[in-house]
Structures are given as C-alpha cells and as structure tokens.
Design a protein around this motif. Structure first.
Motif, PDB file in Angstrom:
ATOM      1  N   GLY A 177      82.360  88.099  23.771  1.00  0.00           N
ATOM      2  CA  GLY A 177      82.021  89.388  23.032  1.00  0.00           C
ATOM      3  C   GLY A 177      81.304  90.284  24.172  1.00  0.00           C
ATOM      4  N   PHE A 178      80.708  91.553  23.254  1.00  0.00           N
ATOM      5  CA  PHE A 178      80.158  92.340  24.217  1.00  0.00           C
ATOM      6  C   PHE A 178      78.826  92.612  24.023  1.00  0.00           C
ATOM      7  CE2 PHE A 178      81.261  95.057  20.442  1.00  0.00           C
ATOM      8  CZ  PHE A 178      80.263  95.554  20.071  1.00  0.00           C
ATOM      9  N   GLN A 179      78.095  93.180  24.925  1.00  0.00           N
ATOM     10  CA  GLN A 179      76.674  93.748  24.442  1.00  0.00           C
ATOM     11  C   GLN A 179      76.589  95.149  24.570  1.00  0.00           C
ATOM     12  OE1 GLN A 179      73.699  92.300  23.994  1.00  0.00           O
ATOM     13  NE2 GLN A 179      74.156  89.989  23.969  1.00  0.00           N
ATOM     14  N   ARG A 180      75.570  95.827  24.152  1.00  0.00           N
ATOM     15  CA  ARG A 180      75.485  97.125  24.480  1.00  0.00           C
ATOM     16  C   ARG A 180      74.936  97.375  25.668  1.00  0.00           C
ATOM     17  NH1 ARG A 180      71.060  98.627  19.923  1.00  0.00           N
ATOM     18  NH2 ARG A 180      70.501 100.166  21.585  1.00  0.00           N
ATOM     19  N   THR A 181      75.668  98.496  26.373  1.00  0.00           N
ATOM     20  CA  THR A 181      75.177  98.692  28.034  1.00  0.00           C
ATOM     21  C   THR A 181      73.879  99.225  28.135  1.00  0.00           C
ATOM     22  OG1 THR A 181      77.484  99.234  28.260  1.00  0.00           O
ATOM     23  CG2 THR A 181      75.892 100.082  30.079  1.00  0.00           C
ATOM     24  N   ASP A 182      73.499  99.940  27.329  1.00  0.00           N
ATOM     25  CA  ASP A 182      71.984 100.546  27.303  1.00  0.00           C
ATOM     26  C   ASP A 182      71.091  99.240  27.211  1.00  0.00           C
ATOM     27  OD1 ASP A 182      72.802 100.361  24.568  1.00  0.00           O
ATOM     28  OD2 ASP A 182      71.096 101.624  23.903  1.00  0.00           O
ATOM     29  N   VAL A 183      71.165  98.182  26.172  1.00  0.00           N
ATOM     30  CA  VAL A 183      70.492  97.154  26.308  1.00  0.00           C
ATOM     31  C   VAL A 183      70.214  96.205  27.371  1.00  0.00           C
ATOM     32  CG1 VAL A 183      70.034  94.939  24.973  1.00  0.00           C
ATOM     33  CG2 VAL A 183      70.691  97.056  23.633  1.00  0.00           C
ATOM     34  N   LEU A 184      71.539  96.021  27.948  1.00  0.00           N
ATOM     35  CA  LEU A 184      71.567  95.367  29.370  1.00  0.00           C
ATOM     36  C   LEU A 184      70.927  96.107  30.452  1.00  0.00           C
ATOM     37  CD1 LEU A 184      75.063  94.142  29.234  1.00  0.00           C
ATOM     38  CD2 LEU A 184      73.304  92.747  28.690  1.00  0.00           C
ATOM     39  N   LYS A 185      70.957  97.189  30.612  1.00  0.00           N
ATOM     40  CA  LYS A 185      70.116  97.837  31.246  1.00  0.00           C
ATOM     41  C   LYS A 185      68.668  97.504  31.358  1.00  0.00           C
ATOM     42  CE  LYS A 185      73.284 102.130  31.963  1.00  0.00           C
ATOM     43  NZ  LYS A 185      73.536 101.815  33.213  1.00  0.00           N
ATOM     44  N   ARG A 186      68.266  97.322  30.265  1.00  0.00           N
ATOM     45  CA  ARG A 186      66.536  97.044  29.979  1.00  0.00           C
ATOM     46  C   ARG A 186      66.508  95.441  30.488  1.00  0.00           C
ATOM     47  NH1 ARG A 186      65.409  97.404  24.229  1.00  0.00           N
ATOM     48  NH2 ARG A 186      63.440  96.682  25.088  1.00  0.00           N
ATOM     49  N   PHE A 187      67.449  94.625  30.506  1.00  0.00           N
ATOM     50  CA  PHE A 187      67.115  93.222  30.915  1.00  0.00           C
ATOM     51  C   PHE A 187      68.262  92.758  31.979  1.00  0.00           C
ATOM     52  CE2 PHE A 187      66.311  93.896  26.340  1.00  0.00           C
ATOM     53  CZ  PHE A 187      65.166  93.370  26.354  1.00  0.00           C
ATOM     54  N   PRO A 188      68.053  93.276  33.241  1.00  0.00           N
ATOM     55  CA  PRO A 188      68.787  92.643  34.231  1.00  0.00           C
ATOM     56  C   PRO A 188      68.522  91.263  34.806  1.00  0.00           C
ATOM     57  CG  PRO A 188      67.115  93.987  35.050  1.00  0.00           C
ATOM     58  CD  PRO A 188      66.935  94.088  33.771  1.00  0.00           C
ATOM     59  N   PHE A 189      69.502  90.580  35.310  1.00  0.00           N
ATOM     60  CA  PHE A 189      69.364  89.234  35.655  1.00  0.00           C
ATOM     61  C   PHE A 189      68.189  89.473  37.013  1.00  0.00           C
ATOM     62  CE2 PHE A 189      73.386  88.242  33.681  1.00  0.00           C
ATOM     63  CZ  PHE A 189      72.995  87.075  33.401  1.00  0.00           C
ATOM     64  N   LYS A 190      67.207  88.269  36.848  1.00  0.00           N
ATOM     65  CA  LYS A 190      66.245  88.343  37.782  1.00  0.00           C
ATOM     66  C   LYS A 190      66.877  87.697  39.296  1.00  0.00           C
ATOM     67  CE  LYS A 190      61.509  86.967  38.694  1.00  0.00           C
ATOM     68  NZ  LYS A 190      60.990  88.319  39.201  1.00  0.00           N
ATOM     69  N   GLU A 191      66.486  88.522  40.481  1.00  0.00           N
ATOM     70  CA  GLU A 191      67.355  88.066  41.442  1.00  0.00           C
ATOM     71  C   GLU A 191      66.352  87.513  42.553  1.00  0.00           C
ATOM     72  OE1 GLU A 191      69.379  91.597  43.178  1.00  0.00           O
ATOM     73  OE2 GLU A 191      70.388  91.962  41.201  1.00  0.00           O
ATOM     74  N   PHE A 192      66.509  86.209  42.959  1.00  0.00           N
ATOM     75  CA  PHE A 192      65.712  85.760  43.866  1.00  0.00           C
ATOM     76  C   PHE A 192      66.205  85.643  45.386  1.00  0.00           C
ATOM     77  CE2 PHE A 192      64.473  83.920  39.792  1.00  0.00           C
ATOM     78  CZ  PHE A 192      63.045  83.870  39.772  1.00  0.00           C
ATOM     79  N   GLU A 193      65.232  85.899  46.190  1.00  0.00           N
ATOM     80  CA  GLU A 193      66.176  86.109  47.650  1.00  0.00           C
ATOM     81  C   GLU A 193      66.628  84.471  48.239  1.00  0.00           C
ATOM     82  OE1 GLU A 193      64.430  87.541  51.941  1.00  0.00           O
ATOM     83  OE2 GLU A 193      63.230  87.722  50.356  1.00  0.00           O
ATOM     84  N   GLY A 194      67.661  84.627  48.478  1.00  0.00           N
ATOM     85  CA  GLY A 194      68.142  83.336  49.124  1.00  0.00           C
ATOM     86  C   GLY A 194      68.884  82.553  48.189  1.00  0.00           C
ATOM     87  N   GLU A 195      68.746  82.828  46.903  1.00  0.00           N
ATOM     88  CA  GLU A 195      69.650  82.211  45.628  1.00  0.00           C
ATOM     89  C   GLU A 195      70.599  82.930  45.407  1.00  0.00           C
ATOM     90  OE1 GLU A 195      65.708  79.527  44.452  1.00  0.00           O
ATOM     91  OE2 GLU A 195      67.189  80.410  42.793  1.00  0.00           O
ATOM     92  N   ASN A 196      71.803  82.489  44.846  1.00  0.00           N
ATOM     93  CA  ASN A 196      72.996  83.220  44.242  1.00  0.00           C
ATOM     94  C   ASN A 196      73.376  82.698  43.006  1.00  0.00           C
ATOM     95  OD1 ASN A 196      74.107  80.560  45.055  1.00  0.00           O
ATOM     96  ND2 ASN A 196      75.379  81.392  46.462  1.00  0.00           N
TER      97      ASN A 196
END
Length: 296
Positions: A163-182
């Motif tokens: 299913g979908f998520q509201r785009t405005d909500v996802l902008k508030r909850f980005p995935f955390k990005e750790f350097e050197g990890e993918n």
C-alpha cells in the motif's frame, strides 16, 4: 502543500533492467492514471537507464534519477524528497500489481471522513500469487483501522501486504543513514510512523507477488551482520514500542546478538539492557551469534 499527482509510484532499482518491465506493464494497465513513476537507480551497472528511456515513450510521466550505490533506504529517502504525488507507493523493480490497484487505494482513502483523514497516513491491502490465492493472513475486518505494531504484535497478521503512505508524513520520518552501511530494516520507519498515525487496512488484493522473488530471510542475516549500526538502531526502536514483554525480550536479544560484530556497539548495547534480564539474555544472544558465524 499542493501536489501535482495523486500518486508517486516509486521504484528503487539495482541491476534489474531485465525485470523492471513488470512495473511498467502494470502501470500502463491502470484504471486510474493520475500518477508519476519515479525511478531511483541505486548505482546499477546494467542497462537500466536505456530500458527506462524506452519506457518514456509511454503516455504517463516517468522520471529517472541515478545515484551512487548506497542501499535501498537511501534511494527511498531520495524518492520521498523528489516525489510530486500526494501518496507515495513503492513498487519494487520486480513488482506486478492489478489494473485497479491505484483506483482501489484512492477509493478506500476517500471513504475516510475528511475530518479524520489527518489521523491516517496510509492504505494497505493484500497480495496474491500468480494463481490468485491470497498470500498470508487477511485482516479481521474488510476495512480495518489499526497500525503496524498492533497488526504485527497484537493481531499477529502475517504475510505480504502492499500500500501507500502519505508523502508529507514520510518526509517527517526518513530512514536513518549510517556512514559505510547500506541497509536498515524497513520497520525502523513503519513502526515510528505507527506511533502517530493510523493505517486503513483492506481485504482487497492489489499486488501479485512473485514466489521466486529474493527472500529476505536467508539474505537478511548477512545484511544485518554487515550493517550493525542500522540493525541495532532498529531493534532499539522496536524495544521501545508499546508491545508485549516477550517481543521486547526478543529485541533485546537481537540487539546484543548483532552488537558482537562491533566492540563500540556492544558496550553501548549492554548499557541499555535490563540488568535483571541480562544474565539470561546474554548467553542466548551469544549462541545466536555463534550460530550465525557457523552458517558463513
């Protein structure tokens, strides 16, 4: 914010030039055409770009963005930033879905009373196999308003969903990005969203799940071993959810299990463990760590 389209259909891809036509064909057949197709290529080495250029001859908008390989979560974050649709629907590069999938998703969203819509972030339905059989569990009711941790830990609903998520909500909850990890588990975002928003779950088939798709179960352990920061971050967040104690213990064990791959993370993880449970949790986590390494 005003959005140009109802849906952004987002496809993260990596070396899937031979499969991405499934999404294209599914989109061409949609009964609702108010969408853009946004493709974020996570560093493909094949001819994905050329294949997408051919797709652009179609009658719906297609945008292609290339980035250096950084993992699906980084492609997702990029997609959310670039999205011009009100709703953000992820269609993986080997996905197929039913012709009325977008129409049904919008239909069930529109059924939510206007004065309640702000409390909802998503509509999610069922997946079927190529023979039309439902994969996994149905929801308790045909229209079921709940959230990710309730459906997972309280109602114990299993199986592929889409299913979908509201785009405005996802902008508030980005995935955390750790350097050197993918890699970071998807639940690190879905469960966080669930603390604040409701999802409308529907017993309607939307996606056709290919049984021969990559299975995360065999691949996931190695991904988590190779990306311990993201893995432990996810388990720590899950531990703090309002869920039954047995699941909290499970997450504490896994937090320790993957911390053995990094000394700094290990001591950090020890500090947040329940001191009364630690003598019981530690040996279990260590045995799981040993078992992981025997499988290599």
């Amino acid at each position: 914010m005003e959005y140009k389209y109802t849906f952004t259909v987002f496809t993260p891809t990596y070396n899937r030039a031979h499969l991405i036509h499934r999404v294209f064909e599914s989109l061409k057949s949609q009964t609702l055409m108010d969408f853009e197709w946004l493709i974020v290529d996570d560093g493909s080495k094949d001819n994905t770009k050329e294949v997408v250029e051919e797709f652009k001859k179609s009658n719906f908008p297609i945008r292609y963005i290339y980035q250096e390989n950084g993992g699906k979560h980084r492609a997702f974050n990029k997609g959310v930033k670039e999205a011009k649709g009100k709703f953000f629907l992820t269609a993986d590069s080997d996905d197929r879905f039913l012709p009325d999938a977008l129409e049904k998703l919008k239909y069930y969203w529109d059924l939510i009373p206007d004065n309640e819509k702000e409390n909802f972030s998503a509509v999610t339905g069922l997946c079927i196999d190529k023979n039309g059989n439902i994969i996994g569990d149905k929801y308790p009711k045909d229209i079921f308003d709940s959230n990710s941790f309730e459906t997972t830990f309280i109602f114990k609903i299993k199986g592929k969903k889409w299913g979908f998520q509201r785009t405005d909500v996802l902008k508030r909850f980005p995935f955390k990005e750790f350097e050197g990890e993918n890699f970071i588990p998807k639940s690190s975002v879905w469960f966080e969203v669930s603390k604040f928003y409701i999802t409308r779950y529907i017993n309607e088939p939307l996606r056709i799940y290919e049984i021969n798709e990559d299975s995360l179960s065999s691949n996931a352990i190695q991904l988590m071993i190779n990306n311990p920061n993201g893995t432990i971050y996810n388990y720590y967040k899950e531990f703090n959810l309002p869920i039954p104690l047995k699941y909290k213990i499970k997450f504490m064990i896994n937090c320790l299990r993957f911390s053995f791959y990094n000394k700094e993370l290990f001591f950090g993880c020890i500090k947040i463990q329940n001191k009364l449970l630690l003598p019981f949790i530690f040996p279990v986590a260590f045995l799981m760590y040993i078992k992981d390494n025997l499988k290599k």
